[in-house]
Design an enzyme around this catalytic site. Structure first.
Site, PDB file in Angstrom:
ATOM      1  N   ARG A  56      -7.948 -40.055 -61.383  1.00 32.51           N
ATOM      2  CA  ARG A  56      -8.468 -39.190 -60.325  1.00 32.51           C
ATOM      3  C   ARG A  56      -8.579 -39.887 -58.962  1.00 32.51           C
ATOM      4  O   ARG A  56      -8.249 -39.280 -57.936  1.00 32.51           O
ATOM      5  CB  ARG A  56      -9.819 -38.596 -60.731  1.00 32.51           C
ATOM      6  CG  ARG A  56      -9.729 -37.701 -61.970  1.00 32.51           C
ATOM      7  CD  ARG A  56     -11.051 -37.014 -62.293  1.00 32.51           C
ATOM      8  NE  ARG A  56     -11.382 -36.051 -61.265  1.00 32.51           N
ATOM      9  CZ  ARG A  56     -12.346 -36.217 -60.369  1.00 32.51           C
ATOM     10  NH1 ARG A  56     -13.064 -37.344 -60.344  1.00 32.51           N
ATOM     11  NH2 ARG A  56     -12.583 -35.284 -59.475  1.00 32.51           N
ATOM     12  N   CYS A 110       0.464 -51.912 -62.554  1.00 30.22           N
ATOM     13  CA  CYS A 110       1.370 -52.416 -61.513  1.00 30.22           C
ATOM     14  C   CYS A 110       1.532 -51.391 -60.398  1.00 30.22           C
ATOM     15  O   CYS A 110       2.637 -50.875 -60.155  1.00 30.22           O
ATOM     16  CB  CYS A 110       2.722 -52.779 -62.131  1.00 30.22           C
ATOM     17  SG  CYS A 110       2.622 -54.182 -63.245  1.00 30.22           S
ATOM     18  N   GLY A 130     -15.663 -24.158 -62.357  1.00 27.68           N
ATOM     19  CA  GLY A 130     -15.511 -24.800 -61.058  1.00 27.68           C
ATOM     20  C   GLY A 130     -16.739 -25.468 -60.494  1.00 27.68           C
ATOM     21  O   GLY A 130     -16.648 -26.176 -59.487  1.00 27.68           O
ATOM     22  N   PRO A 173     -17.599 -23.000 -67.572  1.00 28.15           N
ATOM     23  CA  PRO A 173     -17.907 -24.360 -67.105  1.00 28.15           C
ATOM     24  C   PRO A 173     -17.255 -25.411 -67.990  1.00 28.15           C
ATOM     25  O   PRO A 173     -17.172 -25.262 -69.206  1.00 28.15           O
ATOM     26  CB  PRO A 173     -19.433 -24.423 -67.212  1.00 28.15           C
ATOM     27  CG  PRO A 173     -19.749 -23.460 -68.326  1.00 28.15           C
ATOM     28  CD  PRO A 173     -18.759 -22.341 -68.184  1.00 28.15           C
TER      29      PRO A 173
END
Length: 417
Positions: free
Chosen positions: A315, A346, A246, A281
């Site tokens: 993202r 599109c 995280g 990690p």
């Protein structure tokens, strides 16, 4: 001319330089990389990735570092991890298959996921995966039966939801009581799961696991989770604790800088005492090591459209994730003006970077580079609009090599019957 040291340390791979306005990655110019490998492309600095992985390994001697494969995984990455002595966590049968293809010792692989199928669990058990992280009572029963069927005593961890609300986007927060992941600590489900595992002859309780979310930039959430999990582990006579991953990264110059691996591990060790500690990690290793390279195709008003977009980086559309970009192929003396870097799909929401200052003479054929592109981009990439996914090109000491090839239209057509 070297890029400003602050940007170099926090946003770009550490060896990145710029000369005559052109970006150099691993000692190779952006234009040369584009000529040889095309665009869009993910350019991965091998030395940078390995240095970040080593930093985690060195921060936790005597503990376990499991690279979070969901950030980015391919067989070559598995081989790097194997040579470095890192472990690997996977969360689907597909990721398990990549781990196998990379040749890592299955005993160093941990299998996550909130809805593992019977086929996936069977694949993990028969391959000899070192640990399966249990996520539900249904899965506990399912795995116990599969392990018994194959005459295996399977090591497991119990994933615990500790009731910690991490300071991150709600879509990537996983430690709250309403999470789809794990067994609730406050409702007593985690304790019940431990007792059931201990009663199953085909399962061996290996430890406890928790993960509170991703892209975390402060220590408070980590330490609170560690404190709660340590108290619970001690009460249940469990001596191994995996506190997940995280740790966030910097996506733009001037953004908050996260703790180092050493600072985070020290904070966790202070809370966990003598428990055997593991971490997972992913983003903090893969993310800063890769740059996405695009070519500008059209310019219309404030929009500069490139040859990729939400299929290779979903993202921004999914989370509103902020990025930056620079002109990577030439120098310019033109004044800056704000551009919005749009993709070719599109969708009006297909935007990679908004209101980005770039030279006003930006033109078709120019190359743009977006740093911090190594985590959750290639691994989340899609074929939306039947766009093929870009390659991953490793660079080091002036040489480049493809470690994930570019998809072709033939690859797409091969799926149809």
């Amino acid at each position: 001319m070297t890029i400003d040291p602050e940007r170099l340390d926090t946003v770009w791979p550490r060896a990145t330089t710029r000369s005559g306005g052109e970006l150099y990655l691993g000692g190779i110019s952006a234009r040369e990389l584009a000529r040889e490998h095309g665009t869009p492309a993910y350019i991965l600095d091998e030395d940078d990735f390995i240095a970040r992985a080593r930093a985690w390994r060195d921060a936790l001697p005597g503990g376990d570092v499991h690279y979070g494969g969901k950030a980015f995984l391919c067989p070559e990455i598995v081989r790097w991890l194997d040579r470095l002595g890192l472990n690997l966590d996977v969360c689907t049968g597909g990721e398990l298959a990549v781990a196998r293809a990379g040749g890592i010792d299955p005993a160093r692989v941990t299998f996550h996921g909130n809805n593992k199928s019977a086929a996936e669990l069977r694949a993990a058990v028969t391959w000899g995966a070192g640990c399966v992280v249990l996520d539900s009572f249904t899965e506990l029963t399912r795995l116990a039966a599969i392990a018994a069927e194959h005459g295996v005593r399977q090591r497991v961890m119990i994933r615990v939801t500790p009731g910690v609300d991490a300071s991150t986007h709600k879509a990537i927060a996983t430690g709250g009581d309403d999470s789809k992941f794990g067994f609730s600590l406050s409702a007593g489900d985690a304790e019940r799961a431990i007792r059931l595992v201990r009663a199953e002859p085909s399962l061996e309780l290996y430890g406890l696991h928790s993960h509170i979310g991703s892209q975390l930039l402060e220590l408070d959430g980590f330490t609170l989770a560690a404190r709660k999990m340590t108290a619970f582990a001690t009460a249940m006579d469990v001596d191994r604790l995996d506190l997940g991953g995280g740790l966030g990264i910097v996506y733009r110059p001037g953004d908050p800088v996260p703790p180092t691996p050493g600072e985070l591990v020290a904070a966790l060790q202070k809370e966990t005492g003598g428990l055997h500690l593991a971490v997972e990690p992913g983003r903090s290793i893969a993310g800063p090591s890769t740059v996405a390279l695009y070519e500008v195709g059209t310019i219309k008003g404030v929009y500069a459209s490139v040859d990729g977009g939400m299929s290779d980086n979903p993202r921004p559309a999914m989370y509103g994730s902020p990025y930056t970009a620079i002109l990577a192929s030439r120098t310019s003396g033109a004044p800056e003006r704000a551009f919005t870097i749009a993709g070719k799909h599109c969708e009006s929401g297909d935007v990679l970077v908004r209101d980005l200052p770039l030279p006003a003479d930006l033109a078709p054929g120019d190359l743009l580079a977006i740093p911090a592109s190594g985590a959750y981009q290639r691994s989340m990439a899609s074929n939306y609009n039947h766009v093929t996914r870009p390659p991953v090109v490793a660079v080091r000491d002036g040489r480049s090599r493809v470690i994930v090839r570019r998809e072709t239209e033939e690859d797409l057509l091969r799926l149809y019957v």
